[in-house]
Design a protein around this motif. Structure first.
Motif, PDB file in Angstrom:
ATOM      1  N   ASP A  43       0.737  -1.657  -0.034  1.00  0.00           N
ATOM      2  CA  ASP A  43       0.217   0.209   0.032  1.00  0.00           C
ATOM      3  C   ASP A  43       0.888   1.399   0.171  1.00  0.00           C
ATOM      4  O   ASP A  43       1.258   2.273  -0.439  1.00  0.00           O
ATOM      5  CB  ASP A  43      -1.060  -0.145   1.068  1.00  0.00           C
ATOM      6  N   ALA A  44       1.509   1.619   1.236  1.00  0.00           N
ATOM      7  CA  ALA A  44       2.557   1.817   1.096  1.00  0.00           C
ATOM      8  C   ALA A  44       3.346   2.305  -0.856  1.00  0.00           C
ATOM      9  O   ALA A  44       3.572   3.557  -1.208  1.00  0.00           O
ATOM     10  CB  ALA A  44       4.182   2.339   1.660  1.00  0.00           C
ATOM     11  N   ALA A  45       3.578   1.704  -1.251  1.00  0.00           N
ATOM     12  CA  ALA A  45       4.468   1.975  -2.281  1.00  0.00           C
ATOM     13  C   ALA A  45       3.654   2.948  -3.070  1.00  0.00           C
ATOM     14  O   ALA A  45       3.779   2.880  -4.903  1.00  0.00           O
ATOM     15  CB  ALA A  45       4.866   0.803  -2.775  1.00  0.00           C
ATOM     16  N   ASP A  46       2.336   2.345  -3.458  1.00  0.00           N
ATOM     17  CA  ASP A  46       1.445   3.262  -4.570  1.00  0.00           C
ATOM     18  C   ASP A  46       1.043   4.334  -3.829  1.00  0.00           C
ATOM     19  O   ASP A  46       1.141   5.142  -4.898  1.00  0.00           O
ATOM     20  CB  ASP A  46      -0.401   1.479  -4.305  1.00  0.00           C
ATOM     21  N   VAL A  47       0.788   4.831  -2.790  1.00  0.00           N
ATOM     22  CA  VAL A  47       0.590   5.788  -2.877  1.00  0.00           C
ATOM     23  C   VAL A  47       2.068   6.801  -2.559  1.00  0.00           C
ATOM     24  O   VAL A  47       1.161   7.754  -3.134  1.00  0.00           O
ATOM     25  CB  VAL A  47       0.343   6.381  -0.726  1.00  0.00           C
ATOM     26  N   ILE A  48       2.409   5.707  -2.056  1.00  0.00           N
ATOM     27  CA  ILE A  48       4.117   7.170  -2.660  1.00  0.00           C
ATOM     28  C   ILE A  48       4.109   7.127  -4.373  1.00  0.00           C
ATOM     29  O   ILE A  48       3.895   8.854  -4.778  1.00  0.00           O
ATOM     30  CB  ILE A  48       5.381   6.514  -1.835  1.00  0.00           C
ATOM     31  N   ALA A  49       4.541   6.107  -4.984  1.00  0.00           N
ATOM     32  CA  ALA A  49       4.645   5.937  -6.719  1.00  0.00           C
ATOM     33  C   ALA A  49       3.619   7.524  -6.914  1.00  0.00           C
ATOM     34  O   ALA A  49       3.606   8.394  -7.632  1.00  0.00           O
ATOM     35  CB  ALA A  49       3.857   5.307  -6.850  1.00  0.00           C
ATOM     36  N   GLU A  50       1.524   7.326  -6.159  1.00  0.00           N
ATOM     37  CA  GLU A  50       0.789   8.147  -6.091  1.00  0.00           C
ATOM     38  C   GLU A  50       1.061   9.893  -6.323  1.00  0.00           C
ATOM     39  O   GLU A  50       0.959  11.049  -6.794  1.00  0.00           O
ATOM     40  CB  GLU A  50      -0.360   7.446  -6.101  1.00  0.00           C
ATOM     41  N   THR A  51       1.312   9.970  -5.241  1.00  0.00           N
ATOM     42  CA  THR A  51       2.226  10.977  -4.372  1.00  0.00           C
ATOM     43  C   THR A  51       3.583  12.163  -5.672  1.00  0.00           C
ATOM     44  O   THR A  51       3.143  12.683  -5.951  1.00  0.00           O
ATOM     45  CB  THR A  51       2.339  10.844  -2.652  1.00  0.00           C
ATOM     46  N   PHE A  52       3.998  11.134  -6.163  1.00  0.00           N
ATOM     47  CA  PHE A  52       4.988  11.952  -6.663  1.00  0.00           C
ATOM     48  C   PHE A  52       4.531  11.981  -8.133  1.00  0.00           C
ATOM     49  O   PHE A  52       4.461  12.576  -9.180  1.00  0.00           O
ATOM     50  CB  PHE A  52       6.512  10.980  -6.581  1.00  0.00           C
ATOM     51  N   LEU A  53       3.608  11.587  -8.161  1.00  0.00           N
ATOM     52  CA  LEU A  53       3.297  11.326  -9.406  1.00  0.00           C
ATOM     53  C   LEU A  53       2.375  12.404  -9.839  1.00  0.00           C
ATOM     54  O   LEU A  53       2.330  13.731 -10.660  1.00  0.00           O
ATOM     55  CB  LEU A  53       1.717   9.997 -10.382  1.00  0.00           C
ATOM     56  N   VAL A  54       1.757  12.971  -9.097  1.00  0.00           N
ATOM     57  CA  VAL A  54       0.486  14.281  -8.378  1.00  0.00           C
ATOM     58  C   VAL A  54       1.735  15.091  -8.360  1.00  0.00           C
ATOM     59  O   VAL A  54       1.509  16.216  -9.224  1.00  0.00           O
ATOM     60  CB  VAL A  54      -0.784  13.655  -7.411  1.00  0.00           C
ATOM     61  N   ALA A  55       3.368  15.124  -7.678  1.00  0.00           N
ATOM     62  CA  ALA A  55       3.864  15.836  -7.603  1.00  0.00           C
ATOM     63  C   ALA A  55       4.603  16.514  -9.144  1.00  0.00           C
ATOM     64  O   ALA A  55       4.778  17.805  -9.922  1.00  0.00           O
ATOM     65  CB  ALA A  55       4.641  15.725  -7.145  1.00  0.00           C
ATOM     66  N   TRP A  56       4.727  15.846 -10.060  1.00  0.00           N
ATOM     67  CA  TRP A  56       5.188  16.351 -11.604  1.00  0.00           C
ATOM     68  C   TRP A  56       4.284  17.165 -12.039  1.00  0.00           C
ATOM     69  O   TRP A  56       4.524  17.188 -12.622  1.00  0.00           O
ATOM     70  CB  TRP A  56       5.241  14.475 -12.090  1.00  0.00           C
ATOM     71  N   ARG A  57       2.940  16.375 -11.820  1.00  0.00           N
ATOM     72  CA  ARG A  57       1.943  16.824 -12.618  1.00  0.00           C
ATOM     73  C   ARG A  57       1.596  18.671 -12.346  1.00  0.00           C
ATOM     74  O   ARG A  57       1.163  19.171 -13.455  1.00  0.00           O
ATOM     75  CB  ARG A  57       0.421  16.162 -12.386  1.00  0.00           C
ATOM     76  N   ARG A  58       1.574  18.484 -11.200  1.00  0.00           N
ATOM     77  CA  ARG A  58       1.346  19.795 -10.484  1.00  0.00           C
ATOM     78  C   ARG A  58       2.765  20.607  -9.921  1.00  0.00           C
ATOM     79  O   ARG A  58       2.694  21.549  -9.018  1.00  0.00           O
ATOM     80  CB  ARG A  58       0.701  19.842  -9.080  1.00  0.00           C
ATOM     81  N   LEU A  59       3.715  20.620 -11.143  1.00  0.00           N
ATOM     82  CA  LEU A  59       4.683  21.017 -10.353  1.00  0.00           C
ATOM     83  C   LEU A  59       4.925  22.105 -10.337  1.00  0.00           C
ATOM     84  O   LEU A  59       5.714  22.780  -9.273  1.00  0.00           O
ATOM     85  CB  LEU A  59       6.021  20.342 -11.211  1.00  0.00           C
ATOM     86  N   ASP A  60       4.072  22.848 -11.355  1.00  0.00           N
ATOM     87  CA  ASP A  60       4.506  24.711 -10.956  1.00  0.00           C
ATOM     88  C   ASP A  60       3.768  24.842  -9.589  1.00  0.00           C
ATOM     89  O   ASP A  60       3.748  26.231  -9.599  1.00  0.00           O
ATOM     90  CB  ASP A  60       3.348  24.510 -12.893  1.00  0.00           C
ATOM     91  N   ASP A  61       3.258  24.613  -9.014  1.00  0.00           N
ATOM     92  CA  ASP A  61       1.925  24.805  -8.358  1.00  0.00           C
ATOM     93  C   ASP A  61       3.663  24.585  -6.692  1.00  0.00           C
ATOM     94  O   ASP A  61       2.604  24.779  -5.664  1.00  0.00           O
ATOM     95  CB  ASP A  61       0.834  23.869  -7.758  1.00  0.00           C
ATOM     96  N   ALA A  62       4.242  23.654  -7.097  1.00  0.00           N
ATOM     97  CA  ALA A  62       5.009  22.993  -5.799  1.00  0.00           C
ATOM     98  C   ALA A  62       5.889  24.274  -5.292  1.00  0.00           C
ATOM     99  O   ALA A  62       6.957  24.960  -6.368  1.00  0.00           O
ATOM    100  CB  ALA A  62       5.756  22.248  -6.173  1.00  0.00           C
ATOM    101  N   PRO A  63       6.091  24.750  -4.078  1.00  0.00           N
ATOM    102  CA  PRO A  63       6.678  25.389  -3.628  1.00  0.00           C
ATOM    103  C   PRO A  63       8.451  25.263  -3.061  1.00  0.00           C
ATOM    104  O   PRO A  63       8.382  23.863  -3.348  1.00  0.00           O
ATOM    105  CB  PRO A  63       6.224  25.775  -2.171  1.00  0.00           C
ATOM    106  N   THR A  64       9.072  26.060  -3.519  1.00  0.00           N
ATOM    107  CA  THR A  64      10.732  26.241  -3.026  1.00  0.00           C
ATOM    108  C   THR A  64      10.899  25.949  -1.517  1.00  0.00           C
ATOM    109  O   THR A  64       9.911  26.454  -0.709  1.00  0.00           O
ATOM    110  CB  THR A  64      11.470  26.827  -3.959  1.00  0.00           C
ATOM    111  N   GLY A  65      11.817  25.488  -1.613  1.00  0.00           N
ATOM    112  CA  GLY A  65      12.836  25.406  -0.073  1.00  0.00           C
ATOM    113  C   GLY A  65      11.704  24.888   1.256  1.00  0.00           C
ATOM    114  O   GLY A  65      11.211  23.168   0.393  1.00  0.00           O
TER     115      GLY A  65
END
Length: 224
Positions: A43-65
């Motif tokens: 379950d953890a692997a599935d959630v982590i993979a989906e989390t970073f997939l969302v992060a890639w799609r919404r990279l422009d929304d991700a803050p820095t630092g």
């Protein structure tokens, strides 16, 4: 979601480098966050993979630092919530299905010719069993079989013809040599084969299975 195919190469490269840096810096923290909130590593692997997939799609929304880690926690929290809702729905559906199936009759014990037929059917390759089952158990025409398999109607007919031929050969082989020691005669296309049917195994809507153009019927529904 942005389509990288339409972005200049320099922009694509910049986005990729930023994502790789985000992943490298915060992967361990996100991993710990998720592992502490899930019951299995799968379950953890599935959630982590989906989390970073969302992060890639919404990279422009991700803050820095340092704020990036908190943003990723928020993404992971929402992914976890969706994952848990999905698990609850799957569990509830499985429980309903178990209740629906609990009253079904136990499998019919096979013997004699029906057992021979089941053995012959089971000896076929997966593809042959599937096309025969689609025709016999699900009551599909060659055109409908083609739609299920994703092939042309002609290809489905050829596969059905070959599968029937192999089934006839398997049935003939299972009969063993005749009384005089000669091998059994191979069932020819169109030759009659006696009805073999287990009581109580009919599937609603399914039609009798006719190998080739046999005058009589082999019914395998629910028996193999």
């Amino acid at each position: 979601m942005r389509d990288d195919a339409h972005l200049p190469d320099i922009t694509v490269d910049a986005r990729r480098r930023r994502f790789e840096a985000l992943y490298a810096e915060h992967r361990a923290c996100v991993l710990g966050y998720v592992l502490r909130r899930t019951d299995s590593t799968h379950d953890a692997a599935d959630v982590i993979a989906e989390t970073f997939l969302v992060a890639w799609r919404r990279l422009d929304d991700a803050p820095t630092g340092a704020s990036a880690r908190l943003w990723l926690y928020g993404v992971a929290r929402r992914v976890l919530a969706n994952h848990r809702r999905g698990e609850r729905r799957r569990t509830q559906l499985a429980e309903r299905l178990r209740g629906d199936l609990a009253g079904r009759d136990a499998p019919v014990a096979l013997s004699g010719e029906l057992a021979d037929l089941a053995a012959a059917f089971g000896s076929l390759a997966d593809g042959d069993r599937e096309v025969l089952a689609l025709e016999a158990w699900e009551g599909l025409s060659a055109g409908e079989v083609a739609a299920v398999l994703g092939c042309s109607r002609n290809a489905a007919r050829i596969r059905l013809h070959r599968a029937r031929r192999r089934l006839r050969a398997a049935i003939a082989a299972s009969e063993g040599p005749g009384p005089d020691g000669a091998p059994p005669a191979r069932a020819a296309k169109g030759s009659p084969i006696r009805v073999i049917e287990a009581p109580g195994t009919k599937h609603p809507g399914a039609r009798e299975y006719r190998p080739g153009h046999a005058d009589d019927v082999i019914s395998m529904r629910g028996s193999v």
